[in-house]
Enzyme design. Sequence first.
Site, short mmCIF file in Angstrom:
data_model
loop_
_atom_site.label_atom_id
_atom_site.label_comp_id
_atom_site.label_asym_id
_atom_site.label_seq_id
_atom_site.Cartn_x
_atom_site.Cartn_y
_atom_site.Cartn_z
CE LYS A 196 46.34 56.90 41.95
NZ LYS A 196 46.01 55.47 41.66
CB SER A 248 43.27 61.04 41.22
OG SER A 248 42.77 62.12 41.97
CB SER A 249 39.85 64.94 39.37
OG SER A 249 39.63 64.98 40.76
CB CYS A 250 44.35 65.53 42.68
SG CYS A 250 45.26 64.01 42.86
CE1 TYR A 257 46.53 58.74 45.26
CE2 TYR A 257 45.38 60.65 44.36
CZ TYR A 257 45.44 59.29 44.60
OH TYR A 257 44.40 58.48 44.18
CG HIS A 285 38.36 61.42 49.91
ND1 HIS A 285 38.71 60.10 49.80
CD2 HIS A 285 39.26 62.11 49.18
CE1 HIS A 285 39.79 60.00 49.03
NE2 HIS A 285 40.15 61.20 48.64
#
Length: 313
Positions: A141, A108-110, A137, A180
């Site tokens: 990841k 994920s981009s987070c 999270y 989201h």
Amino acid sequence: MNKTSKIYVAGHNGLVGSAITRRLTDLGFTNLIKKTRAELDLLNQSAVESFFAKEKPEYVFCAAAKVGGIWANKTEKADFIYQNLEVQNNIIHFSYKYGVKKLLFLGSSCIYPGSCPQPIKEEYLLTGPLEETNDAYAVAKIAGIKMCQSFNSQYGTNYISVMPTNLYGINDNFNLESAHVLPALMRKFYEAKINNQKQVVVWGTGTVKREFLCVDDMADACVYLMNHYNDSKIVNIGTGKDSTIKELALLIKEIVGYKGELSWDTSKPDGTHQKLLDVTYLHSLGWKHRIDLKEGLTTTFNWFVQNYQHIRK
Ligand code: GFB
């Protein structure tokens, strides 16, 4: 992959997994393994081992994860870190043990630092602190990425990791607490329209920026990279363009045809200021997105209206 390869799409009922399944089916892949949560509990280590020992998939798309929007990430951190670590550990380890030829892991981009330079290059991973709302999270990841890279380095496996930007599309989660922003606003504007409400409440200040990629493009990228990419280096997947939450809200309002007002609930978190992915590496690998935001939103909204009674909410 060839058309009869045995392919396991973990999480085939989710937003990404269902899109990958559709894409593979459209391309003529005929030997897909799908297991519902009732059939295979991915948190259960021995059940996952039995599944891999029996089915021996050749290719694995690891799209099973506990995901959610900013509020779910902020308020359910224990579930996000525990479930994601457990599920990905089971899938990645038993893929190795039972000889999976290739695995694609979805990050994920987070995973990137909360305030890193924009657009975000792959090499910014682990160069600064994570954003507070989704650090649990993100840590899970990041562990998944390191698992893939470590198995490649120690055991010579071929596990690749992709980092999608914020995704949306059909089969999304429209629950207002856990969704989201994009599906949440689609539902809010639609219900406000059909119920003649004067106002729609949007969270935060509306000034932060997000990049949105249609999940059908994401699925296409995943299949493309499964066929053409063999490296431990993570790959960003996005459009290279972003918009403010206010711009997104106004676009969804227009597509839905809602005529009322917006109001801003600033007691809700904004999250990270911006997370625009640098997609130079992805483009150099020969893949580029095709669906622009307006087109993707329109398709998703049409699906949403047609399936309103059955959507996840
Ligand atoms: O999409 P979202 O929930 O998550 O929120 P993130 C993006 C922005 O939209 C935030 C605002 O600034 C929210 O305050 N927003 C406005 C809303 N109205 C709403 C609404 O009704 N619902 C929601 N949910 N937001 C997630 C991460 O971050 O992005 C995950 O928590 C994951 O880990 C995912 O990485 C892609 O973009 O902030």
